[in-house]
Design an enzyme around this catalytic site. Structure first.
Site, PDB file in Angstrom:
ATOM      1  N   CYS A  80       0.839  -1.222   0.069  1.00 37.71           N
ATOM      2  CA  CYS A  80       0.043  -0.219   0.040  1.00 37.71           C
ATOM      3  C   CYS A  80       0.920   1.064   0.051  1.00 37.71           C
ATOM      4  O   CYS A  80       2.068   1.222   0.494  1.00 37.71           O
ATOM      5  CB  CYS A  80      -1.095   0.099   1.174  1.00 37.71           C
ATOM      6  SG  CYS A  80      -2.296  -1.202   1.126  1.00 37.71           S
ATOM      7  N   CYS A 162      -3.354   0.013  -3.529  1.00 32.63           N
ATOM      8  CA  CYS A 162      -4.043   0.400  -2.081  1.00 32.63           C
ATOM      9  C   CYS A 162      -3.632   1.493  -1.338  1.00 32.63           C
ATOM     10  O   CYS A 162      -2.474   1.843  -1.736  1.00 32.63           O
ATOM     11  CB  CYS A 162      -4.141  -0.639  -1.197  1.00 32.63           C
ATOM     12  SG  CYS A 162      -2.648  -1.538  -0.895  1.00 32.63           S
TER      13      CYS A 162
END
Ligand code: AVW
Length: 261
Positions: A80, A162
């Site tokens: 992420c 993400c």
């Protein structure tokens, strides 16, 4: 079995010579040398799955489904906050991610790495990778083996992103953001708003070049509106300093490269 595929010749239409050998070699370099955590990946299988997507097929009518087995075979997660998209700024994005090693452009993932800058296709009359040439993508040939590949892997790359994601755009071209680009037509629409909360755009200008577009321009307003409609926050920065410093390597004397600026 794949020896027959090694006989590509450079052609006026731009097919890459030795695509299969390059793909296999890059796969081994990536999984054995650059990312040993992926050393269990079977590069011969990856190569065979890659070529199976397009060999013996009409080189103008490749489908996303043709590449699905490859997408399913190669699963790689990008951490992420580390995804970097680019549009019209490939070289600088790669230079930046090459230094800022924790950031991943698509070409810093295995699937993007094996295919970067190659041109390939098949031929319905043979079971080998086509020699001589590959058709260019145009209105009569919209779904080439190469173009569909980039659409499919870009979609997958965006779907799996993400946190905060980044995009490097080029403010020295006509428009920094284009809805017709892969970033504007595929990646933006495949970000999952439940996983991606923010898109951060960096609009970079060539040092000594023109500044045709910027964060204040209408193309970025359009991008912001698309992103906000998808419930993702949007931020934009002109000439993001760490990337500007990469440009400064070639222009150390430019005023914008001074530490005092
Ligand atoms: P573009 P896009 N090697 O500069 O937003 C060869 O306008 O359209 O940027 N060809 C490629 C590669 C590559 N590594 N990558 C894309 N292409 C093709 C993938 C593709 O057909 C990355 F994740 C694309 O439309 C970027 O965020 C065109 O070359 C995004 O897609 C580059 O056009 C860049 O595509």
């Amino acid at each position: 079995i794949w020896v027959g595929v090694l006989t590509w010749r450079q052609s006026s239409m731009g097919a890459t010579d030795h695509v299969s050998a390059i793909v296999l070699g890059r796969c081994l370099t990536y999984t054995r040398n650059m990312h040993p955590e992926l050393r269990n990946q079977d590069c011969k299988k990856i190569l065979n799955t890659f070529t199976s997507a397009f060999v013996s097929k009409d080189p103008c009518n490749i489908t996303k489904e043709d590449y699905q087995p490859l997408i399913d075979l190669v699963t790689q997660t990008v951490p992420c906050n580390k995804t970097l998209f680019w549009s019209r700024s490939k070289e600088l994005a790669h230079q930046y991610s090459g230094i800022q090693k924790e950031m991943f452009t698509l070409e810093d993932t295995l699937l993007g790495y094996i295919a970067d800058n190659l041109v390939w296709c098949g031929d319905p009359r043979t079971s080998e990778v086509k020699e001589e040439f590959c058709p260019y993508r145009n209105e009569n040939c919209s779904s080439t083996a190469t173009s569909v590949f980039w659409t499919v892997v870009s979609q997958k790359f965006a779907e799996s992103a993400c946190g905060t994601v980044y995009v490097m755009l080029n403010g020295s071209g006509t428009t920094a953001f284009s809805k017709a680009s892969t970033f504007g037509s595929v990646e933006v629409f495949n970000l999952h708003p439940d996983r991606v909360h923010t898109l951060h755009a960096w609009v970079m200008h060539d040092i000594g070049g023109v500044e045709r577009d910027s964060c204040l321009g209408s193309s970025i307003k359009e991008l912001k509106s698309i992103v906000n409609q998808r419930n993702i926050s949007f931020f934009c920065q002109d000439d993001y300093r760490p990337a500007r410093f990469v440009q400064c390597v070639r222009h150390p004397e430019h005023p914008s490269c001074s530490v005092l600026m």
